[in-house]
Design a protein around this motif. Structure first.
Motif, mmCIF file in Angstrom:
data_model
loop_
_atom_site.group_PDB
_atom_site.id
_atom_site.type_symbol
_atom_site.label_atom_id
_atom_site.label_comp_id
_atom_site.label_asym_id
_atom_site.label_seq_id
_atom_site.Cartn_x
_atom_site.Cartn_y
_atom_site.Cartn_z
ATOM 1 N N SER A 11 2.900 36.254 15.352
ATOM 2 C CA SER A 11 2.113 37.470 15.111
ATOM 3 C C SER A 11 0.934 37.544 16.070
ATOM 4 O O SER A 11 0.748 38.525 16.796
ATOM 5 N N ALA A 12 0.114 36.496 16.079
ATOM 6 C CA ALA A 12 -1.059 36.509 16.961
ATOM 7 C C ALA A 12 -0.645 36.337 18.417
ATOM 8 O O ALA A 12 -1.187 37.015 19.308
ATOM 9 N N GLU A 32 7.723 29.472 23.194
ATOM 10 C CA GLU A 32 8.048 29.757 21.790
ATOM 11 C C GLU A 32 9.201 28.856 21.344
ATOM 12 O O GLU A 32 10.221 28.763 22.032
ATOM 13 N N ALA A 33 9.024 28.240 20.178
ATOM 14 C CA ALA A 33 10.040 27.306 19.680
ATOM 15 C C ALA A 33 11.338 28.008 19.271
ATOM 16 O O ALA A 33 12.421 27.447 19.392
ATOM 17 N N TRP A 63 10.800 27.590 10.143
ATOM 18 C CA TRP A 63 10.214 26.266 9.957
ATOM 19 C C TRP A 63 10.191 26.058 8.447
ATOM 20 O O TRP A 63 9.816 26.981 7.713
ATOM 21 N N SER A 78 6.279 34.646 11.925
ATOM 22 C CA SER A 78 6.400 35.036 10.512
ATOM 23 C C SER A 78 6.331 36.559 10.378
ATOM 24 O O SER A 78 6.905 37.135 9.447
ATOM 25 N N ASN A 82 8.702 38.992 7.704
ATOM 26 C CA ASN A 82 7.918 39.092 6.470
ATOM 27 C C ASN A 82 8.222 40.375 5.690
ATOM 28 O O ASN A 82 9.113 41.144 6.038
ATOM 29 N N GLY A 83 7.466 40.585 4.615
ATOM 30 C CA GLY A 83 7.723 41.701 3.708
ATOM 31 C C GLY A 83 7.223 43.041 4.214
ATOM 32 O O GLY A 83 7.301 44.037 3.487
ATOM 33 N N TYR A 85 4.411 44.325 4.415
ATOM 34 C CA TYR A 85 3.155 44.798 3.778
ATOM 35 C C TYR A 85 2.033 44.634 4.809
ATOM 36 O O TYR A 85 1.859 43.551 5.354
ATOM 37 N N VAL A 208 6.624 22.928 21.733
ATOM 38 C CA VAL A 208 5.531 22.090 22.235
ATOM 39 C C VAL A 208 5.320 20.968 21.229
ATOM 40 O O VAL A 208 5.209 21.208 20.020
ATOM 41 N N GLU A 245 1.534 24.777 12.256
ATOM 42 C CA GLU A 245 1.873 24.084 13.504
ATOM 43 C C GLU A 245 0.697 23.962 14.474
ATOM 44 O O GLU A 245 0.640 22.998 15.245
ATOM 45 N N LEU A 431 -3.750 32.477 12.284
ATOM 46 C CA LEU A 431 -4.322 32.482 10.934
ATOM 47 C C LEU A 431 -5.025 31.172 10.565
ATOM 48 O O LEU A 431 -5.757 31.118 9.584
ATOM 49 N N GLN A 443 -1.210 39.778 7.316
ATOM 50 C CA GLN A 443 -0.601 40.239 8.564
ATOM 51 C C GLN A 443 -1.504 41.197 9.358
ATOM 52 O O GLN A 443 -1.684 41.042 10.567
#
Ligand SMILES: Cc1cc2nc3c(=O)[nH]c(=O)nc-3n(C[C@H](O)[C@H](O)[C@H](O)COP(=O)(O)OP(=O)(O)OC[C@H]3O[C@@H](n4cnc5c(N)ncnc54)[C@H](O)[C@@H]3O)c2cc1C
Length: 459
Positions: A11-12, A32-33, A63, A78, A82-83, A85, A208, A245, A431, A443
């Motif tokens: 997200s970020a 990115e994993a 994860w 995520s 996600n939902g 919202y 990473v 993480e 976050l 979010q």
């Protein structure tokens, strides 16, 4: 020419990488994993369907941690699973972020510029030009409509716009980040549109494992991609790997509580309170029989905000054949803790949520269950601690493992631009850094914070 290595296209990370690479003189590499599909059209359809939460045992984009905690492992993180919202914290409940920089008013221009609110875009504090489309369910399921009627009959206030500047408690339709009938996650809204920039490289399937330190400067990262191991150096490293993480990476790299690091045989680079405090939104699930559920494209169409409690009447996609109301505590007074059990990156971090809910919080949740029972004419045995524990679940909103605050604050890990105290060349933007329990789902706040910090980095 400045160069930044971003760990995690979640997200970020999607928002930060897009904003930093707006400057053609700035080179941005994102590792990115999870999977980074070539374009949005290549993303499997079920991952874009907001009516499907890919969190079951078969899901390959997660994860997983003990206690049924999961996080997204794919472009968008995520925010891609996600939902949907997408609710801002109300100004009056924003909280003290231990920073002169980040108040609700300071973040408001970024909230506004990120969204195109299709229902309230021209209202004060809203936007009509941003990349994230925000809508509310136009035709709620019978269960959601019934919930709204019951709230009104109980004398609770209806709120037309839960993202309004002067929003207070009450029930209303949930603002959702949706593009038509598809999830509008951060990969779709931010990273894919700029993926062809020559100064931006996004590499998927690359995990990473550790930071490379030279004294107290972070100079690079070690990574694994399938059977390949490598190292990439950079002028500046920004961890956007999420609350679990990012903290785990610091710990594995020797930045964290001294005693834990020594016990794991990790050389201490810098003592720091990584993982010693974190929070979530504990939820009590009430399930009961009901007819006429209807179908919905999303998990949640209405919510009731009531003090520090949020009531979530989930649509039938979550619990086919049953009705489910979540009673959620948005500002618990206890805290959870994140630790490493092994230095080995293959062993997941451990999150202990046993201290999150205090006895005062349990009393608050109990009053919420009673209100839900009144609303739905439900009766069941005593709502004691045992019952609360048996019916508790996770909101999946973990935050605060690397809190922001001034350098002389013993509880903080980063400053208010996400720079890790005492370490050069290393920041965290996700976050992890939010230092207080968020009074609404995270979010909207995490993407806004990434945009706001990116604006500061760019000057
Ligand atoms: C199932 C679920 C439902 C949710 N529903 C809602 C909701 O409806 N509304 C709401 O407000 N919030 C919701 N949330 C919470 C919200 O989605 C997250 O809090 C938010 O997306 C976190 O953003 P982030 O940038 O901190 O981390 P993330 O979005 O999780 O991004 C982290 C990224 O970093 C990558 N990464 C991690 N470690 C490494 C590594 N070592 N190397 C390389 N890459 C790495 C990950 O794969 C991921 O892509 C939900 C969360 C979940 C899991």
């Amino acid at each position: 020419m400045p160069s930044t290595l971003v760990v995690g296209a979640g997200s970020a990370g999607c928002v930060l990488a897009a904003r930093l690479s707006d400057d053609p003189a700035h080179t941005v590499l994102v590792l990115e994993a999870g999977t980074v599909w070539p374009g949005p059209a290549d993303i499997p359809a079920d991952l874009l369907d907001p009516g499907h939460l890919p969190v079951g045992p078969e899901s390959a984009v997660l994860w997983r941690y003990a206690g049924n905690l999961v996080r997204g492992k794919l472009i968008g993180g995520s925010g891609a699973i996600n939902g949907s919202y997408f609710v801002r914290p109300p100004a009056a409940r924003f909280g003290d972020w231990n920073s002169d920089r980040w108040t609700f008013d300071a973040l408001l221009p970024f909230f506004r510029d990120l969204e195109t609110d299709l229902d309230h875009g021209t209202d004060p504090g809203h936007g009509t030009e941003g990349p994230i489309p925000v809508v509310r369910a136009a035709d709620p399921t019978p269960f959601s409509a019934d919930f709204a009627e019951r709230c009104a009959a109980a004398g609770l206030r209806e709120v037309a716009d839960l993202n309004a500047l002067d929003v207070t408690d009450g029930f209303g339709r949930v603002p959702l980040a949706l593009s038509g009938n598809r999830r509008a996650g951060p990969g779709i809204t931010h990273l894919y549109p700029v993926l062809d920039r020559p100064n931006l490289t996004v590499v998927g399937e690359t995990t990473v494992t550790r930071l490379v330190m030279r004294g107290t400067r972070a100079v690079g990262v070690e990574w694994v991609r399938g059977h390949e191991y490598g190292r990439t150096d950079a002028d500046r490293i920004v961890l956007c790997a999420g609350a679990v993480e990012s903290a785990a990476l610091l710990l594995r790299s020797g930045i964290g509580p001294e005693r834990q690091l020594r016990a794991l045989g990790i050389p201490v680079v810098r003592p720091a309170p990584v993982g010693t405090w974190c929070t979530d939104h504990p939820e009590i699930g009430i399930e009961f029989a009901g007819t006429d559920h209807g179908t919905s494209a999303v998990a949640l169409e209405y919510v009731l905000e009531h003090g520090d409690l949020e009531f979530r009447p989930y649509t039938p996609m979550f619990t086919p054949g049953l009705r489910r109301v979540g009673v959620t505590l948005m500002r618990p007074t206890g805290s959870a803790e994140l630790t490493l059990r092994r230095a080995d990156p293959a062993v997941p971090a451990h999150i202990d949520q046993s201290g999150l809910v205090t006895s005062a919080d349990r009393a608050n949740l109990r009053s919420g269950v009673e209100l839900a029972c009144e609303l739905f004419d439900l009766r069941f045995g005593p709502v004691d601690d045992h019952w609360l524990r048996a019916n508790s679940g996770a909101s999946q909103h973990l935050s605060g493992t690397c809190r922001m605050g001034p350098a002389n604050d013993e509880q903080s890990v980063v400053d208010d631009l996400g720079r890790v105290h005492g370490i050069d060349g290393l920041s965290i933007v996700d976050l992890s850094v939010v230092p207080v329990p968020l009074p609404r789902g995270p979010q909207a706040t995490v993407v806004t914070l990434a945009a706001a910090i990116a604006a500061c980095y760019a000057v």
